[in-house]
Design a protein around this motif. Structure first.
Motif, PDB file in Angstrom:
ATOM      1  N   PRO A 146     -35.503  -5.158  19.721  1.00 51.93           N
ATOM      2  CA  PRO A 146     -37.009  -5.124  19.966  1.00 51.93           C
ATOM      3  C   PRO A 146     -37.395  -3.536  19.571  1.00 51.93           C
ATOM      4  O   PRO A 146     -36.389  -2.461  19.634  1.00 51.93           O
ATOM      5  N   GLU A 147     -38.375  -3.224  19.804  1.00 50.44           N
ATOM      6  CA  GLU A 147     -39.018  -1.905  19.768  1.00 50.44           C
ATOM      7  C   GLU A 147     -39.462  -1.553  21.262  1.00 50.44           C
ATOM      8  O   GLU A 147     -39.501  -0.321  21.566  1.00 50.44           O
ATOM      9  N   VAL A 148     -39.690  -2.514  21.955  1.00 55.19           N
ATOM     10  CA  VAL A 148     -40.400  -2.252  23.320  1.00 55.19           C
ATOM     11  C   VAL A 148     -39.733  -3.173  24.066  1.00 55.19           C
ATOM     12  O   VAL A 148     -39.373  -4.323  23.968  1.00 55.19           O
ATOM     13  N   ILE A 149     -39.350  -2.686  25.438  1.00 58.09           N
ATOM     14  CA  ILE A 149     -39.016  -3.725  26.393  1.00 58.09           C
ATOM     15  C   ILE A 149     -39.665  -3.671  27.708  1.00 58.09           C
ATOM     16  O   ILE A 149     -39.726  -2.387  28.273  1.00 58.09           O
ATOM     17  N   LEU A 150     -40.210  -4.733  28.126  1.00 52.47           N
ATOM     18  CA  LEU A 150     -41.172  -4.731  29.424  1.00 52.47           C
ATOM     19  C   LEU A 150     -40.193  -5.254  30.539  1.00 52.47           C
ATOM     20  O   LEU A 150     -39.399  -6.247  30.317  1.00 52.47           O
ATOM     21  N   MET A 151     -40.319  -4.678  31.535  1.00 51.96           N
ATOM     22  CA  MET A 151     -39.641  -4.936  32.766  1.00 51.96           C
ATOM     23  C   MET A 151     -40.559  -5.116  34.095  1.00 51.96           C
ATOM     24  O   MET A 151     -41.157  -4.271  34.325  1.00 51.96           O
ATOM     25  N   ASP A 152     -40.759  -6.316  34.318  1.00 51.07           N
ATOM     26  CA  ASP A 152     -41.437  -6.785  35.637  1.00 51.07           C
ATOM     27  C   ASP A 152     -40.767  -6.890  36.860  1.00 51.07           C
ATOM     28  O   ASP A 152     -39.894  -7.701  37.296  1.00 51.07           O
ATOM     29  N   GLU A 153     -40.432  -5.531  37.522  1.00 51.78           N
ATOM     30  CA  GLU A 153     -39.905  -5.407  38.820  1.00 51.78           C
ATOM     31  C   GLU A 153     -38.201  -6.170  38.667  1.00 51.78           C
ATOM     32  O   GLU A 153     -37.927  -6.920  39.428  1.00 51.78           O
ATOM     33  N   PRO A 154     -37.688  -5.527  37.732  1.00 53.16           N
ATOM     34  CA  PRO A 154     -36.348  -6.023  37.293  1.00 53.16           C
ATOM     35  C   PRO A 154     -35.212  -5.874  38.347  1.00 53.16           C
ATOM     36  O   PRO A 154     -33.986  -6.596  38.448  1.00 53.16           O
ATOM     37  N   CYS A 155     -35.549  -5.182  39.309  1.00 51.49           N
ATOM     38  CA  CYS A 155     -34.491  -4.847  40.547  1.00 51.49           C
ATOM     39  C   CYS A 155     -34.663  -5.355  41.698  1.00 51.49           C
ATOM     40  O   CYS A 155     -34.121  -5.404  42.716  1.00 51.49           O
ATOM     41  N   SER A 156     -36.008  -6.308  41.983  1.00 50.74           N
ATOM     42  CA  SER A 156     -36.403  -6.584  43.241  1.00 50.74           C
ATOM     43  C   SER A 156     -35.347  -7.557  43.855  1.00 50.74           C
ATOM     44  O   SER A 156     -35.455  -7.838  45.011  1.00 50.74           O
ATOM     45  N   ALA A 157     -34.834  -8.513  43.014  1.00 53.61           N
ATOM     46  CA  ALA A 157     -33.953  -9.442  43.515  1.00 53.61           C
ATOM     47  C   ALA A 157     -32.529  -8.879  43.720  1.00 53.61           C
ATOM     48  O   ALA A 157     -31.607  -9.529  43.905  1.00 53.61           O
ATOM     49  N   LEU A 158     -32.137  -7.698  43.532  1.00 54.20           N
ATOM     50  CA  LEU A 158     -30.703  -7.142  43.454  1.00 54.20           C
ATOM     51  C   LEU A 158     -30.611  -6.099  44.598  1.00 54.20           C
ATOM     52  O   LEU A 158     -31.525  -5.876  45.308  1.00 54.20           O
ATOM     53  N   ASP A 159     -29.133  -6.304  44.904  1.00 58.19           N
ATOM     54  CA  ASP A 159     -28.771  -5.398  45.755  1.00 58.19           C
ATOM     55  C   ASP A 159     -28.818  -3.899  45.381  1.00 58.19           C
ATOM     56  O   ASP A 159     -28.985  -3.707  44.056  1.00 58.19           O
ATOM     57  N   PRO A 160     -28.427  -3.035  46.301  1.00 58.00           N
ATOM     58  CA  PRO A 160     -28.690  -1.516  45.844  1.00 58.00           C
ATOM     59  C   PRO A 160     -27.516  -1.096  44.857  1.00 58.00           C
ATOM     60  O   PRO A 160     -27.998  -0.218  44.009  1.00 58.00           O
ATOM     61  N   ILE A 161     -26.453  -1.688  44.908  1.00 61.28           N
ATOM     62  CA  ILE A 161     -25.266  -1.454  43.982  1.00 61.28           C
ATOM     63  C   ILE A 161     -25.976  -1.828  42.490  1.00 61.28           C
ATOM     64  O   ILE A 161     -25.747  -1.043  41.432  1.00 61.28           O
ATOM     65  N   ALA A 162     -26.285  -2.979  42.500  1.00 62.93           N
ATOM     66  CA  ALA A 162     -26.891  -3.538  41.011  1.00 62.93           C
ATOM     67  C   ALA A 162     -27.947  -2.934  40.789  1.00 62.93           C
ATOM     68  O   ALA A 162     -28.203  -2.771  39.740  1.00 62.93           O
ATOM     69  N   THR A 163     -28.801  -2.416  41.562  1.00 61.21           N
ATOM     70  CA  THR A 163     -30.145  -1.712  41.275  1.00 61.21           C
ATOM     71  C   THR A 163     -29.679  -0.522  40.419  1.00 61.21           C
ATOM     72  O   THR A 163     -30.133   0.036  39.632  1.00 61.21           O
ATOM     73  N   GLY A 164     -28.636   0.295  41.127  1.00 60.43           N
ATOM     74  CA  GLY A 164     -28.341   1.333  40.516  1.00 60.43           C
ATOM     75  C   GLY A 164     -27.653   1.458  39.200  1.00 60.43           C
ATOM     76  O   GLY A 164     -28.007   2.114  38.323  1.00 60.43           O
ATOM     77  N   THR A 165     -26.947   0.412  38.934  1.00 63.57           N
ATOM     78  CA  THR A 165     -26.570   0.106  37.630  1.00 63.57           C
ATOM     79  C   THR A 165     -27.588  -0.373  36.740  1.00 63.57           C
ATOM     80  O   THR A 165     -27.526   0.254  35.672  1.00 63.57           O
ATOM     81  N   VAL A 166     -28.502  -1.228  36.965  1.00 58.46           N
ATOM     82  CA  VAL A 166     -29.705  -1.373  36.106  1.00 58.46           C
ATOM     83  C   VAL A 166     -30.281  -0.069  35.966  1.00 58.46           C
ATOM     84  O   VAL A 166     -30.850   0.275  34.529  1.00 58.46           O
ATOM     85  N   GLU A 167     -30.718   0.865  36.837  1.00 58.50           N
ATOM     86  CA  GLU A 167     -31.199   1.960  36.661  1.00 58.50           C
ATOM     87  C   GLU A 167     -30.474   3.044  35.853  1.00 58.50           C
ATOM     88  O   GLU A 167     -31.241   3.625  34.819  1.00 58.50           O
ATOM     89  N   GLU A 168     -29.411   3.075  35.793  1.00 52.77           N
ATOM     90  CA  GLU A 168     -28.661   3.952  34.840  1.00 52.77           C
ATOM     91  C   GLU A 168     -28.612   3.241  33.452  1.00 52.77           C
ATOM     92  O   GLU A 168     -28.909   4.167  32.490  1.00 52.77           O
ATOM     93  N   LEU A 169     -28.743   1.954  33.381  1.00 54.17           N
ATOM     94  CA  LEU A 169     -28.915   1.318  31.939  1.00 54.17           C
ATOM     95  C   LEU A 169     -30.268   1.733  31.546  1.00 54.17           C
ATOM     96  O   LEU A 169     -30.571   1.865  30.188  1.00 54.17           O
ATOM     97  N   ILE A 170     -31.185   1.588  32.308  1.00 49.44           N
ATOM     98  CA  ILE A 170     -32.495   1.858  31.643  1.00 49.44           C
ATOM     99  C   ILE A 170     -32.774   3.363  31.319  1.00 49.44           C
ATOM    100  O   ILE A 170     -33.383   3.762  30.006  1.00 49.44           O
ATOM    101  N   HIS A 171     -32.119   4.140  31.940  1.00 53.51           N
ATOM    102  CA  HIS A 171     -32.000   5.684  31.389  1.00 53.51           C
ATOM    103  C   HIS A 171     -31.268   5.647  30.177  1.00 53.51           C
ATOM    104  O   HIS A 171     -31.815   6.576  29.195  1.00 53.51           O
ATOM    105  N   GLU A 172     -30.095   5.103  29.882  1.00 59.14           N
ATOM    106  CA  GLU A 172     -29.734   4.973  28.585  1.00 59.14           C
ATOM    107  C   GLU A 172     -30.160   4.313  27.583  1.00 59.14           C
ATOM    108  O   GLU A 172     -30.539   4.927  26.466  1.00 59.14           O
ATOM    109  N   LEU A 173     -31.055   3.174  27.722  1.00 57.06           N
ATOM    110  CA  LEU A 173     -31.592   2.472  26.783  1.00 57.06           C
ATOM    111  C   LEU A 173     -33.124   3.074  26.386  1.00 57.06           C
ATOM    112  O   LEU A 173     -33.379   2.849  25.187  1.00 57.06           O
ATOM    113  N   LYS A 174     -33.534   4.070  27.048  1.00 52.39           N
ATOM    114  CA  LYS A 174     -34.794   4.914  26.628  1.00 52.39           C
ATOM    115  C   LYS A 174     -34.272   5.598  25.397  1.00 52.39           C
ATOM    116  O   LYS A 174     -35.214   6.047  24.598  1.00 52.39           O
TER     117      LYS A 174
END
Length: 284
Positions: A199-227
């Motif tokens: 894709p060219e664009v990725i939409l994320m609708d509250e992607p971490c709201s159902a995750l624990d803090p550790i999983a949230t941190g992992t996804v946030e690091e991923l977002i930083h890399e994906l941009k």
């Protein structure tokens, strides 16, 4: 992206439904960025109820833009305009202009299936298909005709899972159900599934709201890399998350875009009283 005048000026509109009741404050980006998506006077109407009022915003390429605001303020509704997901809701109308790389996203001749390959989406709750990890990833490339040979599909699976930071965790269990993964792993699988079709664009609708803090941190690091490779728009209820992951932030209130600009500026020097009150916790 060209700097935008910070003067408080209500946008002019020819759209009779776009009655942005308040001026939008726009702050220039100190780093020049190419614009990926332009929204001009976009309104979303469900039957007789207008949920989004004449929103105009430029979304920069290869950056993270966060939409923040109270529940029910229209941020998720506006997000769904970018891949025409609102088309699936009976009685919903989207007015105004939405262009991606100069192409009209609301053109009735536009193939929405192809659009949703170009503009992927990750939802609030992880929703892997009831298939194996491998089949979750290759589903999109197959239906879009991007690959059919096993060697090509294998390459897409490894590349997508690696980009999602999941390859080393699942490479020996690719044929096990994706639903057997942990919540954080399932969300990264969904991200891998989204990027498998390039894709060219990725939409994320509250992607971490159902995750624990550790999983949230992992996804946030991923977002930083994906941009580095994708344009990302994230709706988040967490202001601290918006501060951590985004380059620009847009604050919505009661269907209006109130203020938008570089994230640091929005959080440290908001110009609109409603933005300041929300960020400081006066309401929300």
């Amino acid at each position: 992206m060209a700097a935008v005048d910070t003067a408080v000026e209500a946008p002019k509109t020819k759209n009779p439904h776009a009655h942005n009741r308040f001026a939008t404050i726009r702050r220039p980006d100190p780093v020049a960025r190419e614009t990926k998506i332009e929204a001009k006077d976009v309104s979303v109407i469900y039957g007789t109820k207008e949920a989004v009022h004449g929103v105009s915003i430029d979304i920069p390429a290869q950056a993270v833009t966060a939409f923040i605001g109270p529940s029910g303020c229209g941020k998720s509704t506006f997000l769904r305009c970018f891949n025409r997901m609102n088309d699936t809701i009976p009685g919903c109308r989207v007015l105004g202009q939405l262009n991606m790389d100069g192409e009209d996203l609301n053109d009735h001749a536009l193939d929405v299936v192809l659009l949703r390959a170009r503009v992927g989406m990750v939802f609030q709750k992880p929703n892997p298909f009831p298939k194996s990890i491998y089949e979750n990833i290759v589903y999109g490339p197959r239906i879009h005709g991007l690959a059919s040979k096993k060697a090509d599909l294998d390459e897409i699976v490894e590349r997508s899972l690696a980009r999602a930071g999941l390859w080393n965790e699942v490479k020996d269990r690719l044929h096990e159900p994706g639903t057997g993964l942990s919540g954080g792993q399932q969300q990264r699988l969904c991200i891998a599934r989204a990027i498998a079709v390039s894709p060219e664009v990725i939409l994320m609708d509250e992607p971490c709201s159902a995750l624990d803090p550790i999983a949230t941190g992992t996804v946030e690091e991923l977002i930083h890399e994906l941009k580095q490779n994708y344009t990302i728009i994230i709706v988040t209820h967490s202001m601290s998350q918006a501060q951590r992951v985004s380059d620009r932030t847009a604050y919505f209130h009661l269907g209006d875009l109130v203020e938008e600009g570089p994230t640091k500026t929005i959080f440290e020097d908001p110009q609109e009283p409603r933005t300041k009150d929300y960020i400081s916790g006066v309401f929300g």
